[in-house]
Design a protein around this motif. Structure first.
Motif, PDB file in Angstrom:
ATOM      1  N   PRO A 190      46.642  44.433  40.801  1.00  0.00           N
ATOM      2  CA  PRO A 190      46.099  45.325  39.763  1.00  0.00           C
ATOM      3  C   PRO A 190      44.687  44.962  39.318  1.00  0.00           C
ATOM      4  O   PRO A 190      43.895  45.850  38.971  1.00  0.00           O
ATOM      5  CB  PRO A 190      47.104  45.162  38.621  1.00  0.00           C
ATOM      6  N   GLU A 191      44.361  43.674  39.318  1.00  0.00           N
ATOM      7  CA  GLU A 191      43.011  43.280  38.903  1.00  0.00           C
ATOM      8  C   GLU A 191      41.955  43.775  39.890  1.00  0.00           C
ATOM      9  O   GLU A 191      40.799  43.992  39.512  1.00  0.00           O
ATOM     10  CB  GLU A 191      42.929  41.764  38.744  1.00  0.00           C
ATOM     11  N   GLU A 192      42.346  43.948  41.141  1.00  0.00           N
ATOM     12  CA  GLU A 192      41.413  44.475  42.134  1.00  0.00           C
ATOM     13  C   GLU A 192      41.166  45.961  41.905  1.00  0.00           C
ATOM     14  O   GLU A 192      40.164  46.503  42.364  1.00  0.00           O
ATOM     15  CB  GLU A 192      41.960  44.239  43.540  1.00  0.00           C
ATOM     16  N   GLU A 193      42.071  46.612  41.230  1.00  0.00           N
ATOM     17  CA  GLU A 193      41.910  48.032  40.910  1.00  0.00           C
ATOM     18  C   GLU A 193      41.129  48.216  39.608  1.00  0.00           C
ATOM     19  O   GLU A 193      40.302  49.112  39.494  1.00  0.00           O
ATOM     20  CB  GLU A 193      43.282  48.691  40.768  1.00  0.00           C
ATOM     21  N   ALA A 194      41.378  47.363  38.635  1.00  0.00           N
ATOM     22  CA  ALA A 194      40.794  47.552  37.309  1.00  0.00           C
ATOM     23  C   ALA A 194      39.440  46.880  37.143  1.00  0.00           C
ATOM     24  O   ALA A 194      38.629  47.308  36.318  1.00  0.00           O
ATOM     25  CB  ALA A 194      41.763  47.015  36.250  1.00  0.00           C
ATOM     26  N   PHE A 195      39.191  45.799  37.900  1.00  0.00           N
ATOM     27  CA  PHE A 195      37.969  45.010  37.764  1.00  0.00           C
ATOM     28  C   PHE A 195      37.724  44.675  36.292  1.00  0.00           C
ATOM     29  O   PHE A 195      36.744  45.118  35.679  1.00  0.00           O
ATOM     30  CB  PHE A 195      36.773  45.781  38.341  1.00  0.00           C
ATOM     31  N   PRO A 196      38.615  43.883  35.695  1.00  0.00           N
ATOM     32  CA  PRO A 196      38.545  43.603  34.248  1.00  0.00           C
ATOM     33  C   PRO A 196      37.606  42.450  33.893  1.00  0.00           C
ATOM     34  O   PRO A 196      37.924  41.604  33.053  1.00  0.00           O
ATOM     35  CB  PRO A 196      39.992  43.245  33.922  1.00  0.00           C
ATOM     36  N   TYR A 197      36.458  42.409  34.513  1.00  0.00           N
ATOM     37  CA  TYR A 197      35.539  41.281  34.318  1.00  0.00           C
ATOM     38  C   TYR A 197      34.293  41.754  33.576  1.00  0.00           C
ATOM     39  O   TYR A 197      33.797  42.862  33.802  1.00  0.00           O
ATOM     40  CB  TYR A 197      35.162  40.663  35.667  1.00  0.00           C
ATOM     41  N   ASP A 198      33.794  40.868  32.723  1.00  0.00           N
ATOM     42  CA  ASP A 198      32.598  41.205  31.949  1.00  0.00           C
ATOM     43  C   ASP A 198      31.861  39.918  31.614  1.00  0.00           C
ATOM     44  O   ASP A 198      32.436  38.826  31.629  1.00  0.00           O
ATOM     45  CB  ASP A 198      32.991  41.943  30.664  1.00  0.00           C
ATOM     46  N   GLY A 199      30.566  40.039  31.328  1.00  0.00           N
ATOM     47  CA  GLY A 199      29.781  38.877  30.973  1.00  0.00           C
ATOM     48  C   GLY A 199      29.595  37.925  32.145  1.00  0.00           C
ATOM     49  O   GLY A 199      29.586  38.330  33.312  1.00  0.00           O
ATOM     50  N   ARG A 200      29.468  36.662  31.831  1.00  0.00           N
ATOM     51  CA  ARG A 200      29.224  35.667  32.873  1.00  0.00           C
ATOM     52  C   ARG A 200      30.499  35.436  33.685  1.00  0.00           C
ATOM     53  O   ARG A 200      31.547  35.078  33.131  1.00  0.00           O
ATOM     54  CB  ARG A 200      28.766  34.356  32.243  1.00  0.00           C
ATOM     55  N   THR A 201      30.404  35.647  34.978  1.00  0.00           N
ATOM     56  CA  THR A 201      31.583  35.531  35.851  1.00  0.00           C
ATOM     57  C   THR A 201      31.166  34.939  37.184  1.00  0.00           C
ATOM     58  O   THR A 201      30.122  35.293  37.742  1.00  0.00           O
ATOM     59  CB  THR A 201      32.232  36.909  36.103  1.00  0.00           C
ATOM     60  N   LYS A 216      26.292  39.524  34.111  1.00  0.00           N
ATOM     61  CA  LYS A 216      26.642  40.880  33.675  1.00  0.00           C
ATOM     62  C   LYS A 216      27.653  41.497  34.636  1.00  0.00           C
ATOM     63  O   LYS A 216      27.378  42.492  35.306  1.00  0.00           O
ATOM     64  CB  LYS A 216      25.379  41.739  33.580  1.00  0.00           C
ATOM     65  N   ALA A 217      28.834  40.917  34.694  1.00  0.00           N
ATOM     66  CA  ALA A 217      29.858  41.396  35.625  1.00  0.00           C
ATOM     67  C   ALA A 217      30.255  42.839  35.342  1.00  0.00           C
ATOM     68  O   ALA A 217      30.553  43.609  36.257  1.00  0.00           O
ATOM     69  CB  ALA A 217      31.091  40.492  35.545  1.00  0.00           C
ATOM     70  N   GLY A 218      30.226  43.215  34.062  1.00  0.00           N
ATOM     71  CA  GLY A 218      30.641  44.568  33.712  1.00  0.00           C
ATOM     72  C   GLY A 218      29.783  45.643  34.354  1.00  0.00           C
ATOM     73  O   GLY A 218      30.259  46.757  34.616  1.00  0.00           O
ATOM     74  N   GLN A 219      28.513  45.309  34.622  1.00  0.00           N
ATOM     75  CA  GLN A 219      27.622  46.294  35.222  1.00  0.00           C
ATOM     76  C   GLN A 219      27.944  46.544  36.693  1.00  0.00           C
ATOM     77  O   GLN A 219      27.431  47.497  37.283  1.00  0.00           O
ATOM     78  CB  GLN A 219      26.170  45.840  35.070  1.00  0.00           C
TER      79      GLN A 219
END
Length: 270
Positions: A190-201, A216-219
């Motif tokens: 599911p994380e590969e579908e949602a890409f729930p990452y933001d900020g420094r990653t 800026k992972a969210g971008q």
């Protein structure tokens, strides 16, 4: 094992021929492969060419189920969900469950990635389970390169299909040329579908060979999701052109929910 328990959730019903044997309807000659018994060689046909050929009957061809289970490093990914299996473990469980169902129906089954031909019987399940559990060094992403695909058989490829799509195209095209139809099951976390990452990653491949850090992972989310959607569309199109079926499964869903559509799709291919 878990695969046997999973297979028990599917009622066999009227699933093919319930006994071993061979029909008398001629399918076609095929080149002998490693592991084929010498007694199966058609010497008259072989004498007309440079190699050895087997006379394969329609039932023998149609009653073989070949599996390719991607064991690449990317398949070991499991998100942060509690008790969520890795993509690899789910693929192994589903693949072996299908093999159990095939064997119980008197069919032959095997791993397309190995040189051995498909066989019937419970001993084959043990061989397949052992082969699937073998470790070793693997690439970041898997690529199907089937070594054994009997004419007119059925097949299931289980993978995240996040690697080069050209290898999948070659494999399904070659399979279609041999009259092989089946199901391409894409397994994603599911994380590969949602890409729930933001900020420094820090992004790192499962093998550690590739590392990428961003503030800026969210971008990256929109571009990532667009590429994932495009990959899924390419796989669907490939299946449509080769007579295969595409199915998608997420590891936070139950294995039973994935097995039933697989089983049904294979039944329609018989």
């Amino acid at each position: 094992m878990s695969a046997e328990r999973l297979a028990a959730t599917i009622l066999l019903g009227d699933h093919g021929r319930k006994r071993a044997g061979s029909g008398d309807a001629f399918w076609q000659f095929r080149a002998a492969q490693p592991g084929d018994p010498r007694k199966s060689i058609d010497w008259r046909q072989s004498a007309r060419g440079d190699g050895h050929f087997l006379r394969e009957t329609e039932w023998q061809a149609a009653q073989s189920l070949m599996l390719w289970v991607d064991d690449a490093a990317s398949m070991r990914f499991a998100g942060s969900g509690v008790d969520r299996p890795s993509k690899l473990r789910r693929a192994q469980t589903l693949g072996l469950a299908l093999a159990v169902l095939a064997v119980r129906a008197g069919e032959r089954t095997g791993l397309a990635s190995m040189a051995e031909p498909p066989r019937a019987g419970s001993a084959q399940l043990i061989r397949m389970a052992s082969a699937l559990m073998e470790g070793g060094e693997v690439p970041d992403y898997g690529a199907p390169r089937p070594r054994v695909m009997p004419f007119g058989s059925r097949a299931v490829f289980l993978s995240d299909f996040l690697g080069p799509v050209e290898a999948v195209t070659d494999a399904l095209t070659a399979a279609a040329d041999r009259g092989v139809q089946g199901v391409l099951l894409q397994i994603l976390d599911p994380e590969e579908e949602a890409f729930p990452y933001d900020g420094r990653t820090l992004f790192e491949s499962m093998s550690g060979a590739v590392r990428f850090e961003t503030l800026k992972a969210g971008q990256l989310r929109d571009d990532y999701l667009a590429r994932l959607t495009a990959r899924r569309a390419a796989l669907r199109d490939l299946c449509a052109r080769t007579g295969w079926r595409y199915q998608l499964h997420h590891t936070d869903g139950s294995a039973e929910a994935a097995l039933l559509p697989l089983y049904t799709a294979l039944e329609r291919r018989k």
